[in-house]
Scaffold this active site. Structure first.
Site, PDB file in Angstrom:
ATOM      1  N   CYS A 246       1.395  -3.823   0.736  1.00 21.39           N
ATOM      2  CA  CYS A 246       0.912  -2.635   0.015  1.00 21.39           C
ATOM      3  C   CYS A 246      -0.104  -3.123  -1.011  1.00 21.39           C
ATOM      4  O   CYS A 246       0.245  -3.363  -2.168  1.00 21.39           O
ATOM      5  CB  CYS A 246       2.070  -1.970  -0.717  1.00 21.39           C
ATOM      6  SG  CYS A 246       3.302  -1.302   0.368  1.00 21.39           S
ATOM      7  N   ASN A 251      -4.608  -6.465  -7.240  1.00 22.94           N
ATOM      8  CA  ASN A 251      -4.371  -7.521  -8.231  1.00 22.94           C
ATOM      9  C   ASN A 251      -3.403  -8.587  -7.719  1.00 22.94           C
ATOM     10  O   ASN A 251      -3.622  -9.784  -7.912  1.00 22.94           O
ATOM     11  CB  ASN A 251      -3.820  -6.921  -9.532  1.00 22.94           C
ATOM     12  CG  ASN A 251      -4.926  -6.315 -10.371  1.00 22.94           C
ATOM     13  OD1 ASN A 251      -6.104  -6.617 -10.165  1.00 22.94           O
ATOM     14  ND2 ASN A 251      -4.559  -5.460 -11.296  1.00 22.94           N
ATOM     15  N   LYS A 252      -2.366  -8.129  -7.048  1.00 22.94           N
ATOM     16  CA  LYS A 252      -1.391  -9.112  -6.558  1.00 22.94           C
ATOM     17  C   LYS A 252      -1.966  -9.858  -5.349  1.00 22.94           C
ATOM     18  O   LYS A 252      -1.676 -11.027  -5.140  1.00 22.94           O
ATOM     19  CB  LYS A 252      -0.071  -8.418  -6.193  1.00 22.94           C
ATOM     20  CG  LYS A 252       0.581  -7.774  -7.415  1.00 22.94           C
ATOM     21  CD  LYS A 252       1.868  -7.083  -7.090  1.00 22.94           C
ATOM     22  CE  LYS A 252       2.397  -6.298  -8.277  1.00 22.94           C
ATOM     23  NZ  LYS A 252       1.640  -5.069  -8.580  1.00 22.94           N
ATOM     24  N   ARG A 285      -8.418   3.812  -0.929  1.00 21.55           N
ATOM     25  CA  ARG A 285      -7.898   2.735  -1.775  1.00 21.55           C
ATOM     26  C   ARG A 285      -8.248   1.366  -1.181  1.00 21.55           C
ATOM     27  O   ARG A 285      -8.442   0.387  -1.903  1.00 21.55           O
ATOM     28  CB  ARG A 285      -6.394   2.892  -1.967  1.00 21.55           C
ATOM     29  CG  ARG A 285      -6.049   4.079  -2.868  1.00 21.55           C
ATOM     30  CD  ARG A 285      -4.560   4.312  -2.959  1.00 21.55           C
ATOM     31  NE  ARG A 285      -3.811   3.237  -3.591  1.00 21.55           N
ATOM     32  CZ  ARG A 285      -3.686   3.069  -4.900  1.00 21.55           C
ATOM     33  NH1 ARG A 285      -4.255   3.906  -5.729  1.00 21.55           N
ATOM     34  NH2 ARG A 285      -2.996   2.054  -5.394  1.00 21.55           N
ATOM     35  N   ASP A 329       5.036  -4.416  -2.503  1.00 23.81           N
ATOM     36  CA  ASP A 329       4.959  -3.697  -3.786  1.00 23.81           C
ATOM     37  C   ASP A 329       4.664  -2.228  -3.463  1.00 23.81           C
ATOM     38  O   ASP A 329       3.580  -1.721  -3.733  1.00 23.81           O
ATOM     39  CB  ASP A 329       3.806  -4.341  -4.593  1.00 23.81           C
ATOM     40  CG  ASP A 329       3.655  -3.766  -5.980  1.00 23.81           C
ATOM     41  OD1 ASP A 329       4.661  -3.623  -6.677  1.00 23.81           O
ATOM     42  OD2 ASP A 329       2.505  -3.463  -6.384  1.00 23.81           O
ATOM     43  N   CYS A 432       6.887  -0.738 -10.077  1.00 20.31           N
ATOM     44  CA  CYS A 432       6.688  -0.515 -11.518  1.00 20.31           C
ATOM     45  C   CYS A 432       7.491   0.722 -11.903  1.00 20.31           C
ATOM     46  O   CYS A 432       7.007   1.617 -12.582  1.00 20.31           O
ATOM     47  CB  CYS A 432       5.214  -0.410 -11.885  1.00 20.31           C
ATOM     48  SG  CYS A 432       4.306   0.799 -10.944  1.00 20.31           S
TER      49      CYS A 432
HETATM   50  C1  LIG Z   1       2.037   0.270  -5.961  1.00 20.61           C
HETATM   51  S1  LIG Z   1       0.576   0.295  -5.037  1.00 20.61           S
HETATM   52  C2  LIG Z   1       0.237  -1.406  -4.796  1.00 20.61           C
HETATM   53  C3  LIG Z   1      -0.403  -2.104  -5.967  1.00 20.61           C
HETATM   54  C4  LIG Z   1      -0.902  -3.471  -5.604  1.00 20.61           C
HETATM   55  N1  LIG Z   1       0.153  -4.300  -5.071  1.00 20.61           N
HETATM   56  C5  LIG Z   1      -1.540  -4.176  -6.785  1.00 20.61           C
HETATM   57  O1  LIG Z   1      -0.889  -4.972  -7.445  1.00 20.61           O
HETATM   58  O2  LIG Z   1      -2.705  -3.934  -7.072  1.00 20.61           O
HETATM   59  C6  LIG Z   1       1.136   0.773  -3.456  1.00 20.61           C
HETATM   60  C7  LIG Z   1       0.048   0.832  -2.417  1.00 20.61           C
HETATM   61  O3  LIG Z   1       0.644   0.823  -1.139  1.00 20.61           O
HETATM   62  C8  LIG Z   1      -0.063   1.697  -0.296  1.00 20.61           C
HETATM   63  N2  LIG Z   1       0.877   2.069   0.798  1.00 20.61           N
HETATM   64  C9  LIG Z   1       1.868   2.978   0.759  1.00 20.61           C
HETATM   65  N3  LIG Z   1       2.518   3.012   1.922  1.00 20.61           N
HETATM   66  C10 LIG Z   1       1.956   2.100   2.720  1.00 20.61           C
HETATM   67  C11 LIG Z   1       2.205   1.661   4.047  1.00 20.61           C
HETATM   68  N4  LIG Z   1       3.170   2.201   4.776  1.00 20.61           N
HETATM   69  N5  LIG Z   1       1.418   0.688   4.550  1.00 20.61           N
HETATM   70  C12 LIG Z   1       0.430   0.141   3.819  1.00 20.61           C
HETATM   71  N6  LIG Z   1       0.138   0.532   2.557  1.00 20.61           N
HETATM   72  C13 LIG Z   1       0.898   1.485   2.004  1.00 20.61           C
HETATM   73  C14 LIG Z   1      -0.454   2.830  -1.209  1.00 20.61           C
HETATM   74  O4  LIG Z   1      -1.564   3.531  -0.688  1.00 20.61           O
HETATM   75  C15 LIG Z   1      -0.802   2.086  -2.489  1.00 20.61           C
HETATM   76  O5  LIG Z   1      -2.149   1.729  -2.524  1.00 20.61           O
END
Ligand SMILES: C[S@@+](CC[C@H](N)C(=O)[O-])C[C@H]1O[C@@H](n2cnc3c(N)ncnc32)[C@H](O)[C@@H]1O
Length: 585
Positions: A246, A251-252, A285, A329, A432
Site C-alpha cells: 500500500c 514515504n515508506k 495516488r 500499511d 496510523c
Molecule cells: C495509509 S496509505 C499508505 C501510505 C504509505 N505507506 C506511505 O507511507 O506513504 C494506504 C494506501 O493504500 C492504498 N490501497 C488501499 N487498498 C489497496 C489495495 N488493495 N492494493 C493496493 N493499494 C491499496 C490506498 O489507495 C492508499 O494510497
C-alpha cells in the site's frame, strides 16, 4: 441563511439538535450550505481560534459591529485572514461588508500574532497550526509543546553530515527532544533521533518547505512513527525483493529503497537487481507515488504497480519469487494523525475587550442577542466532540462502528494475503490508527488464521527486534470485550502485546498515533506458536466471517472469486469451498 449564520447556529446549538459536531451538522436537513462546507469552516476556525480570539479582541471589531456575535466574528475573520478563497459571500452581503470594514486592523493584528509566534511566513504559521501548535502541553510541565518537524535524510542522495553542514549550518544539536518540542521562536536546534537512523527533529516553526534540500528530495518530511515500518522490517540482503503493498504517497517506499540501496553500496555498489515492488490501487495516488519516488532518486530500485490491487496479486506469480519481505500499511481510520482530533475547542473573543478602556459598547440591545447566540457565551470556549460518543445517540456511533469493523476486516484480509507469498518470511503491518480493532485486533486474528498456522507465521518477539524498536517502550494494548473468544492464555496474549509497538500523539515523544507489528516465519518450518494457537482458530475465523469487508471508499475487494474456509471447515481440515468475494485466511 449564509454559510456563516448556519455554522454559528450549529455551534450555538440554536435548534437544540445537541450531540457532537457531526450529528449537529448531519442530523439537520434543509440547510443551504453543504455539511462538508460547514464541517470544514467550523473545524478549521476552531484550530485557529486561540490566535483569532486575540486578533478579534485587539481589533475592536465586536465593539463596533453590532451584527456580529463572537462566533460570527471568529468564523468570518478565519475566512478573511486564512482561507484561500476569502469570505464566502457576495460583496454586498451584510456580513462581508461588516468584516471588510475592519480588514486593515484585523490583518495588522494577525501579522503581529504571527511574528510574535516566530513564523516568518503565513505558510509556516499554517503548517505549525496544522501540526497541532496551540494545543498540547508537555505532561506535568505545563509547557506548551508543538509537534516537531521530523525530517528523514534521504540516504539515496545525501548524508546526515552533509545536510548538517549545508542545509543546517549554525544549528546546534540537543540531546533532549523536549527542547525541540518547546523551542521558542527561531531556535536553531535539532535532535538526532535515537530510534531511527538518519532522522532529525526540528522545532515546528522552522520552515524547511522552501529549502533547496527539501525541494530536491534530499530531505523528506516524515513523522518519526511513519519511519518505523521500513526500519522494523530489518531488510537484509538475503531477503531479496521487498513488496510495499500500500505505497502511495510513498514515504515508506522510498525509506525501504534507501535501506536496500545502503546494502547495495556496502556490497561495493554492485546492483544485484533487488527491487522494492510498490503496489498502489488508486491511479491518481500512484502518480503522486511515482513523483515522490523520482524525486527521491529511488526509481532504479522501486518498481511501481500503478492501479494494482495487492489483494488481486497471485502470491506464487513469477514476479514475486524473490520477494522475502512485505511492508503493509493499509488504509485505516487515520485517527492517529496529528491535527485530526476527537474534540473541538473554539475559543471565543470577548466583546468587551478592544473597546476604549474596556468599556461595554453603548446603544440598543445588541443584534447578536437576537441570533440565538447568547452573549453569555461571548467570552467562553465551546467544547464539542467531533464524533458521537454518547451511547444513546446511536446513528453516528453505529456508522462509526460499522466503518471500523469494515476497515479491520479489510486490513485482516490484506495481512493474511501477505502471509501467503511463498518466499516471504517477514512482514510489518502498520496503521496510523489508535483503535485496537485496526491494530492489535488485526494482528491477533491474523496470527490465529489458518494461513498463519499452515505457513508457520508468528509474532517477532521484542527481544529479537532491531535495536531501535526493541528499546521503544510503548507496546501493544489489550481492550477487554473486543476479542473475548480469543482463548489464549494471559501469557501468550502478553507475549504478543509486548511485541507490538504503539506511538501516542501529543506526548513528549513528538509522534503521531501509530501502530506497527512484525510477523516472521522460518522458511519451511511450521511454528510452535502457531500450533499452540490452533485451538483458537475456529472462534476467530467465526469472528472474521461475521465482520466481512462490506466495501466503501477505494478499498473494495477484488471481484475475483476466492477460496474460503468456513469456521467449521477450518477445524476439520476441509477446504476449497467456492464462494464469491470470500477468502481463506
Ligand atoms: C495509509 S496509505 C499508505 C501510505 C504509505 N505507506 C506511505 O507511507 O506513504 C494506504 C494506501 O493504500 C492504498 N490501497 C488501499 N487498498 C489497496 C489495495 N488493495 N492494493 C493496493 N493499494 C491499496 C490506498 O489507495 C492508499 O494510497
Amino acid at each position: 441563511m449564509s454559510l456563516y449564520y448556519e455554522a454559528a447556529a450549529v455551534l450555538a446549538n440554536a435548534d437544540n439538535t445537541g450531540g457532537s459536531l457531526k450529528s449537529r451538522i448531519y442530523k439537520q436537513s434543509g440547510r443551504k450550505s453543504s455539511p462538508a462546507q460547514l464541517f470544514a469552516l467550523v473545524t478549521e476556525s476552531a484550530k485557529w481560534s486561540v490566535v483569532l480570539k486575540d486578533v478579534v479582541e485587539k481589533s475592536g471589531l465586536l465593539a463596533e459591529e453590532k451584527k456580529l456575535s463572537p462566533i460570527l466574528a471568529l468564523l468570518l475573520s478565519h475566512d478573511l485572514l486564512i482561507s484561500k478563497n476569502g469570505v464566502a459571500a457576495p460583496a454586498n452581503h451584510v456580513l462581508k461588508l461588516a468584516i471588510n470594514r475592519h480588514k486593515a486592523r484585523l490583518s495588522a493584528e494577525f501579522t503581529k500574532a504571527r511574528i510574535a509566534r516566530g513564523h516568518p511566513t503565513l505558510e509556516s504559521f499554517k503548517n505549525a497550526v496544522t501540526d497541532g501548535e496551540n494545543k498540547t502541553s508537555l505532561a506535568g510541565s505545563g509547557k506548551r509543546i508543538q509537534h516537531p518537524r521530523w525530517v528523514r535524510v534521504n540516504t539515496l542522495k545525501t548524508t546526515v553530515a552533509e545536510q548538517l553542514a549545508t542545509t543546517f549550518p549554525g544549528y546546534e544539536r540537543t540531546n533532549d527532544l523536549s527542547d525541540v518540542l518547546c523551542a521558542p521562536a527561531s531556535s536553531k536546534i535539532y535532535y538526532l533521533d535515537g530510534n531511527i537512523p538518519n532522522l532529525l527533529a526540528f522545532p515546528s516553526k522552522v520552515d524547511l518547505s522552501k529549502s533547496a534540500a527539501y525541494k530536491s528530495g534530499h530531505l523528506i518530511f516524515q513523522d518519526k512513527a511513519s519511519c518505523f515500518p521500513a526500519y522494523f522490517l530489518d531488510i537484509k540482503p538475503e531477503d531479496g525483493d521487498v513488496i510495499d503493498g500500500c505505497a502511495a504517497p510513498g514515504n515508506k517506499t522510498t525509506h525501504a529503497a534507501a535501506i536496500v540501496s545502503e546494502q547495495l553500496s556496502k556490497n561495493g555498489g554492485s546492483g544485484d537487481g533487488r527491487k522494492v515492488i510498490a503496489f498502489e490501487k488508486d491511479k491518481a495516488r500512484a502518480r503522486i507515488l511515482s513523483k515522490m519516488v523520482k524525486l527521491a532518486s529511488a526509481d532504479d530500485i522501486v518498481s511501481i504497480r500503478s492501479g494494482h490491487d495487492f489483494l488481486a496479486t497471485k502470491p506464487d506469480a513469477d514476479d514475486f519469487q524473490h520477494v522475502g519481505a512485505i511492508m503493509l500499511d493499509p488504509s485505516c481510520s487515520g485517527s492517529g494523525i496529528v491535527g485530526r482530533d476527537d474534540s473541538l475547542q473554539m475559543h471565543l473573543p470577548d466583546p468587551s475587550l478592544g473597546t476604549q478602556q474596556g468599556a461595554k459598547p453603548k446603544g440598543k440591545k445588541r443584534k447578536r442577542d437576537q441570533e440565538g447566540i447568547s452573549v453569555a457565551q461571548s467570552s467562553s470556549t465551546i467544547k464539542l466532540e467531533l464524533d458521537e460518543t454518547v451511547p444513546e445517540e446511536t446513528t453516528v456511533q453505529d456508522k462509526f462502528a460499522e466503518r471500523l469493523s469494515a476497515l479491520s476486516s479489510f486490513q485482516l484480509r490484506m495481512l493474511c494475503h501477505a502471509m501467503r507469498f511463498p518466499k516471504v518470511c517477514k512482514i510489518t503491518y502498520s496503521t496510523c490508527s489508535v483503535y485496537f480493532e485496526e491494530n492489535e485486533g488485526v494482528v491477533f486474528q491474523a496470527l490465529l488464521s489458518s494461513v498463519a498456522k499452515d505457513r508457520g507465521w508468528r509474532i517477532l518477539k521484542r527481544q529479537d527486534q532491531v535495536e531501535g524498536m526493541k528499546k521503544w517502550n510503548i507496546r501493544g494494548l489489550w481492550e477487554d470485550g473486543k476479542l473475548q473468544k480469543l482463548g489464549m492464555t494471559d501469557q501468550e496474549r502478553h507475549h504478543v502485546l509486548e511485541a507490538c509497538i504503539r506511538c501516542n500523539k501529543g506526548t513528549g515523544d513528538g509522534t503521531m498515533g501509530f501502530f506497527v507489528a512484525a510477523l516472521i516465519r522460518d522458511e519451511d518450518a511450521p511454528s510452535e506458536m502457531a500450533a499452540s494457537y490452533e485451538k483458537c482458530a475456529i472462534e476467530v475465523l467465526a469472528h472474521v466471517e461475521d465482520n466481512e469487508w462490506n466495501g466503501f471508499g477505494h478499498e473494495e475487494p477484488s471481484k475475483e472469486e476466492e477460496t474460503v474456509v468456513t469456521a467449521s471447515e477450518s477445524g476439520t481440515g476441509k477446504k476449497n469451498k467456492k464462494r464469491p468475494r470470500r477468502q481463506k485466511i
